[in-house]
Design a protein around this motif. Sequence first.
Motif, mmCIF file in Angstrom:
data_model
loop_
_atom_site.group_PDB
_atom_site.id
_atom_site.type_symbol
_atom_site.label_atom_id
_atom_site.label_comp_id
_atom_site.label_asym_id
_atom_site.label_seq_id
_atom_site.Cartn_x
_atom_site.Cartn_y
_atom_site.Cartn_z
ATOM 1 N N MET A 93 0.827 -1.206 0.000
ATOM 2 C CA MET A 93 0.000 0.000 0.000
ATOM 3 C C MET A 93 0.865 1.262 0.000
ATOM 4 S SD MET A 93 -3.157 0.599 -0.205
ATOM 5 C CE MET A 93 -3.932 2.179 -0.471
ATOM 6 N N LYS A 94 1.997 1.170 0.742
ATOM 7 C CA LYS A 94 2.852 2.337 0.831
ATOM 8 C C LYS A 94 3.418 2.715 -0.544
ATOM 9 C CE LYS A 94 6.503 4.109 3.697
ATOM 10 N NZ LYS A 94 7.775 3.727 4.267
ATOM 11 N N GLU A 95 3.826 1.675 -1.278
ATOM 12 C CA GLU A 95 4.401 1.967 -2.588
ATOM 13 C C GLU A 95 3.331 2.491 -3.544
ATOM 14 O OE1 GLU A 95 7.770 0.157 -5.447
ATOM 15 O OE2 GLU A 95 6.097 -1.171 -5.017
ATOM 16 N N LEU A 96 2.114 1.932 -3.433
ATOM 17 C CA LEU A 96 1.022 2.415 -4.283
ATOM 18 C C LEU A 96 0.776 3.906 -4.045
ATOM 19 C CD1 LEU A 96 -1.571 -0.508 -4.146
ATOM 20 C CD2 LEU A 96 -0.156 0.201 -6.076
ATOM 21 N N LEU A 97 0.783 4.288 -2.776
ATOM 22 C CA LEU A 97 0.564 5.695 -2.456
ATOM 23 C C LEU A 97 1.708 6.565 -2.968
ATOM 24 C CD1 LEU A 97 -1.017 5.603 1.116
ATOM 25 C CD2 LEU A 97 -2.121 6.060 -1.084
ATOM 26 N N ARG B 261 3.633 -2.672 -10.128
ATOM 27 C CA ARG B 261 2.673 -3.281 -9.218
ATOM 28 C C ARG B 261 1.420 -3.848 -9.891
ATOM 29 N NH1 ARG B 261 3.566 -2.297 -3.666
ATOM 30 N NH2 ARG B 261 1.847 -3.754 -3.442
ATOM 31 N N GLY B 262 1.515 -4.273 -11.149
ATOM 32 C CA GLY B 262 0.376 -4.889 -11.812
ATOM 33 C C GLY B 262 -0.790 -3.937 -12.047
ATOM 34 N N VAL B 263 -1.983 -4.529 -12.191
ATOM 35 C CA VAL B 263 -3.172 -3.749 -12.556
ATOM 36 C C VAL B 263 -3.443 -2.621 -11.557
ATOM 37 C CG1 VAL B 263 -5.669 -3.849 -12.891
ATOM 38 C CG2 VAL B 263 -4.221 -5.663 -13.809
#
Lengths: 184, 184
Positions: free
Chosen positions: B1-5, B72-74
Amino acid sequence: MTLLLTLCWEFLLTGLFAVGGGLATLPFLSQMGAQYMWFTQETLVNMVAVSESTPGPIGINMATYVGYTVAGVPGSVLATFSVVLLPLTITLVIARALARYRQSPLVNSTFSVLRPAVTGLIAAAAFGVIRLVLLPGDGNEIAWVNLAVLAGIFVLTQIKPTKKLHPTLFIALGAVLGMLLKLK
Amino acid sequence: MKELLSMFAAFFRIGLFTFGGGYSMLPMLEREVVVRHSWATMDEVLDYFAISQCTPGIIAVNTATFVGYKRRGVVGGIFSALGVIMPSLLVILAIAALLTNFMHIELIQYAFGGIRIAVGALILGTVIKLSRSAVKQWWHALLCVAAFAASAVFKLNTIIIVATTIACAVACHFLLGMRGGKKA
């Protein structure tokens, strides 16, 4: 509600058929204005001008702006998400295929040929921007002040002490110099 | 989640400081994606850019989707795309709602005059960096100049130039069994 549905449908189609970047959506927007009487061509020209000079990719800015003009805040959100929905899906499918075939010699050799060509295309885009900056207005006279500022900022982006600075700082510098020197 | 943010945040910054077409995001993209986070190499960014130019949709959003998917894929693709879209939505909404005559303010016009110059200088720097990484053989340089001329001088459509290059690269790969060939 019918208005929002129509808006959604029109922007889904625009996203799907606009190939080649944000300005490619322009003919679709122009047709939308004429067909549904949502806005005049003059309004559209103003929206393009604002979209080109405000932060964000032109295509998204225009979708947001047109959506707002047609149906307020819900319209702007809907138009923006509609215009990216199908391209986003298509890109995810291509990204998946690309990840799978990344190691294939055909894909590799194709990209190694494509890269220099795309670099040439980006150079052409840069050339267009710089020409517009150096020959403003009717394009007959070189704006020497603009040339000096361009050269100055370019040198700062290349020399050791300043080249690692974040690009936003150079953009901010441009804005400040623009206001101080009354650049156009 | 951290990387997505942090992907969302990085692409939010890129969207916020992209003025104009998709190519003007390259300096920001290089800084955020290649240098700062190492999510992709410059070559990969160029590949994504090439594909995005000939698939439906807005180039900046498609490129963001590619980078996000690779990492991170889709879900990564969607977060990155949302990040690059969001500044447009906020800024255009603010302008459309509050400052209808915003582009008529003289000081703002001067600031944008300066910003255009800074963007020109930044893209020029990016083109130089790109040509160092993309041009690896003597005929790559020819191809780069040919693509530049096709776009800047002969005003050929970008999609046609990219598609022709891909077709020739694939044909040469099969016919000659060598790495690439020249573009028509």
